[in-house]
Every structure is written in structure tokens, then in C-alpha cells.
Scaffold this motif. Sequence first.
Motif, PDB file in Angstrom:
ATOM      1  N   LEU A  32      -6.774   6.633  -6.090  1.00 41.89           N
ATOM      2  CA  LEU A  32      -6.679   7.286  -4.794  1.00 41.89           C
ATOM      3  C   LEU A  32      -5.320   7.021  -4.170  1.00 41.89           C
ATOM      4  O   LEU A  32      -4.697   5.997  -4.420  1.00 41.89           O
ATOM      5  CB  LEU A  32      -7.773   6.761  -3.873  1.00 41.89           C
ATOM      6  CG  LEU A  32      -9.193   6.938  -4.387  1.00 41.89           C
ATOM      7  CD1 LEU A  32     -10.179   6.261  -3.457  1.00 41.89           C
ATOM      8  CD2 LEU A  32      -9.524   8.403  -4.528  1.00 41.89           C
ATOM      9  N   SER A  33      -4.863   7.933  -3.356  1.00 38.43           N
ATOM     10  CA  SER A  33      -3.596   7.741  -2.655  1.00 38.43           C
ATOM     11  C   SER A  33      -3.688   8.384  -1.287  1.00 38.43           C
ATOM     12  O   SER A  33      -4.553   9.213  -1.029  1.00 38.43           O
ATOM     13  CB  SER A  33      -2.445   8.362  -3.450  1.00 38.43           C
ATOM     14  OG  SER A  33      -2.614   9.755  -3.544  1.00 38.43           O
ATOM     15  N   GLY A  34      -2.792   7.985  -0.420  1.00 31.89           N
ATOM     16  CA  GLY A  34      -2.753   8.548   0.920  1.00 31.89           C
ATOM     17  C   GLY A  34      -3.964   8.184   1.747  1.00 31.89           C
ATOM     18  O   GLY A  34      -4.486   7.083   1.665  1.00 31.89           O
ATOM     19  N   ARG A  35      -4.440   9.105   2.550  1.00 34.09           N
ATOM     20  CA  ARG A  35      -5.558   8.830   3.454  1.00 34.09           C
ATOM     21  C   ARG A  35      -6.844   8.493   2.708  1.00 34.09           C
ATOM     22  O   ARG A  35      -7.711   7.805   3.241  1.00 34.09           O
ATOM     23  CB  ARG A  35      -5.800  10.017   4.372  1.00 34.09           C
ATOM     24  CG  ARG A  35      -4.684  10.233   5.353  1.00 34.09           C
ATOM     25  CD  ARG A  35      -5.020  11.390   6.298  1.00 34.09           C
ATOM     26  NE  ARG A  35      -3.879  11.735   7.114  1.00 34.09           N
ATOM     27  CZ  ARG A  35      -3.595  11.149   8.270  1.00 34.09           C
ATOM     28  NH1 ARG A  35      -4.366  10.198   8.723  1.00 34.09           N
ATOM     29  NH2 ARG A  35      -2.546  11.524   8.963  1.00 34.09           N
ATOM     30  N   ALA A  36      -6.989   8.963   1.488  1.00 31.26           N
ATOM     31  CA  ALA A  36      -8.202   8.685   0.719  1.00 31.26           C
ATOM     32  C   ALA A  36      -8.266   7.235   0.261  1.00 31.26           C
ATOM     33  O   ALA A  36      -9.342   6.700   0.008  1.00 31.26           O
ATOM     34  CB  ALA A  36      -8.266   9.606  -0.498  1.00 31.26           C
ATOM     35  N   HIS A  37      -7.120   6.578   0.165  1.00 29.66           N
ATOM     36  CA  HIS A  37      -7.072   5.190  -0.270  1.00 29.66           C
ATOM     37  C   HIS A  37      -7.593   4.289   0.842  1.00 29.66           C
ATOM     38  O   HIS A  37      -7.324   4.505   2.011  1.00 29.66           O
ATOM     39  CB  HIS A  37      -5.632   4.799  -0.626  1.00 29.66           C
ATOM     40  CG  HIS A  37      -5.540   3.519  -1.383  1.00 29.66           C
ATOM     41  ND1 HIS A  37      -5.570   2.307  -0.777  1.00 29.66           N
ATOM     42  CD2 HIS A  37      -5.436   3.278  -2.706  1.00 29.66           C
ATOM     43  CE1 HIS A  37      -5.478   1.354  -1.682  1.00 29.66           C
ATOM     44  NE2 HIS A  37      -5.405   1.923  -2.855  1.00 29.66           N
ATOM     45  N   GLY A  38      -8.325   3.263   0.503  1.00 31.33           N
ATOM     46  CA  GLY A  38      -8.940   2.391   1.488  1.00 31.33           C
ATOM     47  C   GLY A  38      -7.965   1.586   2.313  1.00 31.33           C
ATOM     48  O   GLY A  38      -8.299   1.129   3.401  1.00 31.33           O
ATOM     49  N   ARG A  39      -6.741   1.379   1.847  1.00 28.48           N
ATOM     50  CA  ARG A  39      -5.794   0.541   2.574  1.00 28.48           C
ATOM     51  C   ARG A  39      -4.789   1.351   3.388  1.00 28.48           C
ATOM     52  O   ARG A  39      -3.865   0.790   3.962  1.00 28.48           O
ATOM     53  CB  ARG A  39      -5.043  -0.349   1.588  1.00 28.48           C
ATOM     54  CG  ARG A  39      -5.968  -1.388   0.960  1.00 28.48           C
ATOM     55  CD  ARG A  39      -5.234  -2.338   0.099  1.00 28.48           C
ATOM     56  NE  ARG A  39      -4.265  -3.074   0.892  1.00 28.48           N
ATOM     57  CZ  ARG A  39      -3.333  -3.840   0.368  1.00 28.48           C
ATOM     58  NH1 ARG A  39      -3.249  -3.976  -0.921  1.00 28.48           N
ATOM     59  NH2 ARG A  39      -2.478  -4.464   1.138  1.00 28.48           N
ATOM     60  N   TYR A  40      -4.944   2.665   3.472  1.00 25.77           N
ATOM     61  CA  TYR A  40      -4.060   3.512   4.263  1.00 25.77           C
ATOM     62  C   TYR A  40      -4.264   3.187   5.739  1.00 25.77           C
ATOM     63  O   TYR A  40      -5.386   3.118   6.217  1.00 25.77           O
ATOM     64  CB  TYR A  40      -4.383   4.992   4.021  1.00 25.77           C
ATOM     65  CG  TYR A  40      -3.509   5.942   4.789  1.00 25.77           C
ATOM     66  CD1 TYR A  40      -2.301   6.357   4.274  1.00 25.77           C
ATOM     67  CD2 TYR A  40      -3.886   6.421   6.037  1.00 25.77           C
ATOM     68  CE1 TYR A  40      -1.497   7.227   4.976  1.00 25.77           C
ATOM     69  CE2 TYR A  40      -3.095   7.287   6.738  1.00 25.77           C
ATOM     70  CZ  TYR A  40      -1.894   7.690   6.204  1.00 25.77           C
ATOM     71  OH  TYR A  40      -1.100   8.548   6.899  1.00 25.77           O
ATOM     72  N   LYS A  41      -3.165   2.941   6.467  1.00 27.34           N
ATOM     73  CA  LYS A  41      -3.307   2.593   7.878  1.00 27.34           C
ATOM     74  C   LYS A  41      -2.624   3.581   8.808  1.00 27.34           C
ATOM     75  O   LYS A  41      -3.225   4.077   9.734  1.00 27.34           O
ATOM     76  CB  LYS A  41      -2.757   1.194   8.132  1.00 27.34           C
ATOM     77  CG  LYS A  41      -3.615   0.117   7.520  1.00 27.34           C
ATOM     78  CD  LYS A  41      -3.122  -1.230   7.907  1.00 27.34           C
ATOM     79  CE  LYS A  41      -4.002  -2.307   7.310  1.00 27.34           C
ATOM     80  NZ  LYS A  41      -3.593  -3.632   7.682  1.00 27.34           N
ATOM     81  N   HIS A  42      -1.337   3.853   8.602  1.00 25.37           N
ATOM     82  CA  HIS A  42      -0.621   4.633   9.597  1.00 25.37           C
ATOM     83  C   HIS A  42       0.382   5.617   9.009  1.00 25.37           C
ATOM     84  O   HIS A  42       0.859   6.472   9.719  1.00 25.37           O
ATOM     85  CB  HIS A  42       0.110   3.711  10.566  1.00 25.37           C
ATOM     86  CG  HIS A  42       0.822   2.590   9.874  1.00 25.37           C
ATOM     87  ND1 HIS A  42       1.880   2.769   9.034  1.00 25.37           N
ATOM     88  CD2 HIS A  42       0.574   1.271   9.888  1.00 25.37           C
ATOM     89  CE1 HIS A  42       2.280   1.603   8.562  1.00 25.37           C
ATOM     90  NE2 HIS A  42       1.495   0.670   9.064  1.00 25.37           N
ATOM     91  N   GLY A  43       0.769   5.517   7.774  1.00 24.05           N
ATOM     92  CA  GLY A  43       1.679   6.477   7.169  1.00 24.05           C
ATOM     93  C   GLY A  43       3.145   6.200   7.392  1.00 24.05           C
ATOM     94  O   GLY A  43       3.988   7.045   7.096  1.00 24.05           O
ATOM     95  N   GLU A  44       3.496   5.026   7.921  1.00 22.83           N
ATOM     96  CA  GLU A  44       4.889   4.709   8.208  1.00 22.83           C
ATOM     97  C   GLU A  44       5.741   4.644   6.942  1.00 22.83           C
ATOM     98  O   GLU A  44       6.932   4.908   6.976  1.00 22.83           O
ATOM     99  CB  GLU A  44       4.979   3.370   8.950  1.00 22.83           C
ATOM    100  CG  GLU A  44       6.383   2.994   9.349  1.00 22.83           C
ATOM    101  CD  GLU A  44       6.443   1.678  10.105  1.00 22.83           C
ATOM    102  OE1 GLU A  44       7.553   1.231  10.364  1.00 22.83           O
ATOM    103  OE2 GLU A  44       5.387   1.119  10.428  1.00 22.83           O
ATOM    104  N   PHE A  45       5.137   4.316   5.820  1.00 25.26           N
ATOM    105  CA  PHE A  45       5.893   4.135   4.595  1.00 25.26           C
ATOM    106  C   PHE A  45       5.651   5.239   3.573  1.00 25.26           C
ATOM    107  O   PHE A  45       5.944   5.065   2.393  1.00 25.26           O
ATOM    108  CB  PHE A  45       5.577   2.766   3.983  1.00 25.26           C
ATOM    109  CG  PHE A  45       5.918   1.638   4.921  1.00 25.26           C
ATOM    110  CD1 PHE A  45       7.234   1.303   5.171  1.00 25.26           C
ATOM    111  CD2 PHE A  45       4.927   0.947   5.579  1.00 25.26           C
ATOM    112  CE1 PHE A  45       7.556   0.291   6.042  1.00 25.26           C
ATOM    113  CE2 PHE A  45       5.234  -0.069   6.456  1.00 25.26           C
ATOM    114  CZ  PHE A  45       6.555  -0.402   6.689  1.00 25.26           C
TER     115      PHE A  45
END
Length: 80
Positions: free
Chosen positions: A42-55
Motif C-alpha cells: 500500500l502507498s499514500g493514503r491507503a497506507h496505515g502510516r500516512y499522516k499529512h502528505g508533507e513528504f
Amino acid sequence: MSDDSYPMHQCKRCGARTRTGSPCMAPAMRNGRCRMHGGASLSGRAHGRYKHGEFTKAAQEQRRRLRELLKLAKQFLDRA
């Protein structure tokens, strides 16, 4: 035994090659491979550790463009 449980010894097996060269005998998922050999990452918003998108790549590129624009503006002001 309920309808949704299936005896593990009767499940379809993964069959991917292990490091030793033998077939993996873990139970297969719907895609035919086990959770270790064939699950989609998974990547992006689907990934469980996605928080804010700064990186994210898009955010990093936007910051690069902004730095370049600020650099050009400073050069322009220095010439004036």
C-alpha cells in the motif's frame, strides 16, 4: 464448523519459490500467493502510516519550485 471457515490443510498453497528453492507451503490468498509473496504493498493514503502528505513527491517538487522562484526573485531585486 461454519461455512466461512475452511480447513487449513485443504487450502490452496502459495507455491512461490523460497530461498532454498522449495515451494512455499503457506496458504494462498485470492491472488494465488501467500501474504509474504504476493500481497500488494500500500502507498499514500491507503497506507496505515500516512499522516499529512508533507513528504510526498508532489509536495517535495512544489517546495523545489518555490525555492527556485524565491532565488530568481532575490536575484531580480539585487539587480534593481
